[in-house]
Scaffold this motif. Structure first.
Motif, PDB file in Angstrom:
ATOM      1  N   SER A 132       0.952  -1.471   0.176  1.00  0.00           N
ATOM      2  CA  SER A 132      -0.267  -0.459   0.057  1.00  0.00           C
ATOM      3  C   SER A 132       1.089   1.602   0.291  1.00  0.00           C
ATOM      4  CB  SER A 132      -1.116   0.077   0.981  1.00  0.00           C
ATOM      5  OG  SER A 132      -1.921  -0.569   1.098  1.00  0.00           O
ATOM      6  N   GLN A 133       0.380   2.324  -0.767  1.00  0.00           N
ATOM      7  CA  GLN A 133       1.490   2.983  -1.063  1.00  0.00           C
ATOM      8  C   GLN A 133      -0.014   4.674  -0.269  1.00  0.00           C
ATOM      9  OE1 GLN A 133       3.871   3.955  -4.231  1.00  0.00           O
ATOM     10  NE2 GLN A 133       3.847   6.403  -4.141  1.00  0.00           N
ATOM     11  N   LEU A 134       0.696   5.363   0.523  1.00  0.00           N
ATOM     12  CA  LEU A 134      -0.044   6.408   1.364  1.00  0.00           C
ATOM     13  C   LEU A 134       0.799   7.606   0.711  1.00  0.00           C
ATOM     14  CD1 LEU A 134      -0.528   5.460   4.930  1.00  0.00           C
ATOM     15  CD2 LEU A 134      -2.456   4.988   2.605  1.00  0.00           C
ATOM     16  N   TYR A 137       0.243  12.425   1.051  1.00  0.00           N
ATOM     17  CA  TYR A 137      -1.061  13.019   0.780  1.00  0.00           C
ATOM     18  C   TYR A 137      -0.259  14.267   2.043  1.00  0.00           C
ATOM     19  CZ  TYR A 137       0.559  11.144   6.074  1.00  0.00           C
ATOM     20  OH  TYR A 137       1.893  10.513   6.806  1.00  0.00           O
ATOM     21  N   ARG A 180       5.072   3.531   2.381  1.00  0.00           N
ATOM     22  CA  ARG A 180       5.028   2.738   1.470  1.00  0.00           C
ATOM     23  C   ARG A 180       4.488   1.261   2.644  1.00  0.00           C
ATOM     24  NH1 ARG A 180       8.472   0.995  -3.471  1.00  0.00           N
ATOM     25  NH2 ARG A 180       9.837   0.106  -1.916  1.00  0.00           N
ATOM     26  N   ARG A 221      -7.889  -0.170   9.989  1.00  0.00           N
ATOM     27  CA  ARG A 221      -7.749   0.911   8.394  1.00  0.00           C
ATOM     28  C   ARG A 221      -8.076   2.226   8.894  1.00  0.00           C
ATOM     29  NH1 ARG A 221      -8.648  -2.632   5.397  1.00  0.00           N
ATOM     30  NH2 ARG A 221     -10.728  -2.356   5.315  1.00  0.00           N
ATOM     31  N   ILE A 225      -5.525   5.258   9.317  1.00  0.00           N
ATOM     32  CA  ILE A 225      -5.716   6.945   8.614  1.00  0.00           C
ATOM     33  C   ILE A 225      -5.996   8.353   9.370  1.00  0.00           C
ATOM     34  CG2 ILE A 225      -6.977   7.325   6.355  1.00  0.00           C
ATOM     35  CD1 ILE A 225      -7.347   5.256   5.182  1.00  0.00           C
ATOM     36  N   ILE A 245      -5.834  11.270   2.005  1.00  0.00           N
ATOM     37  CA  ILE A 245      -4.859  10.740   2.568  1.00  0.00           C
ATOM     38  C   ILE A 245      -5.094   9.815   1.059  1.00  0.00           C
ATOM     39  CG2 ILE A 245      -3.419   8.866   3.323  1.00  0.00           C
ATOM     40  CD1 ILE A 245      -3.862   9.773   5.939  1.00  0.00           C
ATOM     41  N   SER A 246      -4.541   9.768   0.016  1.00  0.00           N
ATOM     42  CA  SER A 246      -4.427   9.364  -1.022  1.00  0.00           C
ATOM     43  C   SER A 246      -3.906   7.780  -0.885  1.00  0.00           C
ATOM     44  CB  SER A 246      -3.834   9.892  -2.538  1.00  0.00           C
ATOM     45  OG  SER A 246      -4.328   9.445  -3.689  1.00  0.00           O
ATOM     46  N   ARG A 247      -4.467   6.657  -1.156  1.00  0.00           N
ATOM     47  CA  ARG A 247      -4.417   5.037  -1.373  1.00  0.00           C
ATOM     48  C   ARG A 247      -4.270   4.459  -1.902  1.00  0.00           C
ATOM     49  NH1 ARG A 247      -7.473   1.484   2.770  1.00  0.00           N
ATOM     50  NH2 ARG A 247      -7.902   0.382   0.868  1.00  0.00           N
ATOM     51  N   THR A 248      -3.471   3.879  -2.401  1.00  0.00           N
ATOM     52  CA  THR A 248      -2.831   2.831  -3.282  1.00  0.00           C
ATOM     53  C   THR A 248      -2.697   1.508  -2.986  1.00  0.00           C
ATOM     54  OG1 THR A 248      -2.077   4.477  -5.086  1.00  0.00           O
ATOM     55  CG2 THR A 248      -1.932   1.998  -5.874  1.00  0.00           C
ATOM     56  N   ASP A 249      -3.569   0.343  -3.300  1.00  0.00           N
ATOM     57  CA  ASP A 249      -3.297  -1.140  -2.473  1.00  0.00           C
ATOM     58  C   ASP A 249      -3.017  -1.802  -3.965  1.00  0.00           C
ATOM     59  OD1 ASP A 249      -3.839  -0.585   0.220  1.00  0.00           O
ATOM     60  OD2 ASP A 249      -5.404   0.049  -0.362  1.00  0.00           O
TER      61      ASP A 249
END
Length: 378
Positions: A57-59, A61, A99, A111, A115, A129-133
């Protein structure tokens, strides 16, 4: 070389006279040293693969409160999350990039709490906060396909060059392309720059560019080495060196034209464009070098082992040991070469001396004029 000659050479009005093939050992040592350094970087530091390859996961912000990376890692390592080993970077001075392991393994409550805690610490809203999994299976599949694509490209290029020219040229081109990919990967490992899918696309593009430059050089070498006049006057390596000087400035100028827009993308582009431009910049420079200083000298080494060209090399060595110049070829047209003052100097059979009289040149007799017949008086 003065400034006027340098400008004329750069513009293609004057042919350079670099002894590239003769000094091939220096180029091989330089390339070998850089490749060893790249291998050491890949072995000890490794590539900084993005989550697209490794999964996780990548955050991303904003850092409104000015927290440090260590403070963010402290929150991630707390219970119940226990996300140790997370990577935190401050990008652009006011942007946090986190990351970590995939947050999908946490419960919905855990979770959400994580956040919220990160948002309070940075002074932003949780929705900012932008999250990519990316799952580990997906990342492994992306890595496998990228490697398969690289292998397919290398094999296809080898087959093409072997059919278009010959297998020895394919060997030189393969060594040059492996040289370019290894150096590009080594620069990424040593600088710690993140490897993204855009990097893989750039590397495949680099291989295409390197192949284009190598094919142009090989085509000129093939044209010149099929000339019996040139081979009668020089060795195979000497003809290769002549060919390299003929296309040298064209290769350099072509590379410069490509480097300028890539440099502008690297300086003024977004993050994705910068990843692509960085790999392209390293690869273009390495590809222009390898086509001239690696691929062509390797071809010269391989070809001069053939009996035909080895005999030419032995004859040239014997002539040099005896102190005799290379023999001229009868019937060759005069070729003007630039002298030290920029004026053409006759350098071949059949050329007239400065006085304009028809004398013999290099042992080739000139025909004498026939005497005029006297007319009889009636």
């Amino acid at each position: 070389m003065n400034l006027r000659h340098a400008v004329a050479t750069f513009r293609g009005h004057r042919e350079p006279h670099f002894r590239i093939v003769e000094h091939r050992k220096w180029w091989f040592l330089l390339s070998g040293g850089v490749m060893l350094l790249s291998i050491a970087g890949l072995g000890f530091r490794g590539l900084n693969l993005s989550i697209d390859f490794e999964g996780g996961s990548q955050l991303t912000y904003a850092n409104n409160s000015g927290v440090s990376a260590e403070q963010v890692q402290t929150i991630l390592a707390q219970a119940p999350w226990s996300l140790t080993g997370s990577e935190v970077q401050i990008v652009g001075g006011n942007q946090l990039s986190v990351r970590t392991a995939s947050l999908t393994e946490l419960s919905d409550v855990e979770r959400t709490d994580l956040i919220d805690a990160l948002a309070r610490q940075a002074g932003v809203n949780p929705s900012d906060i932008s999250r990519t999994d990316v799952g580990p299976t997906w990342g492994a599949e992306i890595s496998r396909k990228a490697l398969e694509g690289l292998i397919v490209v290398l094999v296809a290029i080898s087959i093409y060059i072997a059919l278009r020219f010959e297998w020895k040229m394919a060997v030189g081109a393969q060594v040059a392309m492996v040289h370019d990919v290894l150096i590009t990967g080594g620069v990424y490992a040593l600088t710690g720059r993140e490897v993204t899918p855009a990097t893989v696309i750039a590397i495949l593009t680099i291989l295409g560019y390197s192949l284009y430059d190598t094919v142009v050089i090989y085509d000129k070498i093939k044209e010149n080495t099929e000339s019996p006049v040139l081979l009668a006057k020089d060795t195979y390596g000497g003809v290769v060196n002549i060919s390299l000087n003929q296309v040298f400035m064209r290769s350099v100028n072509t590379s410069l034209v490509v480097i300028f827009p890539i440099a502008s993308l690297l300086l003024f582009g977004g993050s994705t464009l910068k990843d692509f431009a960085f790999a392209m910049l390293i690869g273009i420079i390495s590809g222009a070098y390898s086509s001239i200083f690696v691929a062509a000298p390797i071809l010269s080494v391989l070809k001069e082992r053939e009996p035909k060209y080895a005999q030419l090399r032995s004859r040239a060595t014997a002539r040099e040991a005896a102190g005799r110049p290379l023999r001229a070829v009868p019937g060759e047209r005069a070729v003007a070469s630039s002298g030290g003052d920029g004026q053409p100097v006759a350098s071949a059979v059949g050329a007239r001396p400065a006085g304009g009289t028809a004398r013999s040149v290099q042992g080739v007799p000139r025909p004498r004029p026939r005497p005029k017949k006297k007319r009889k008086r009636r």
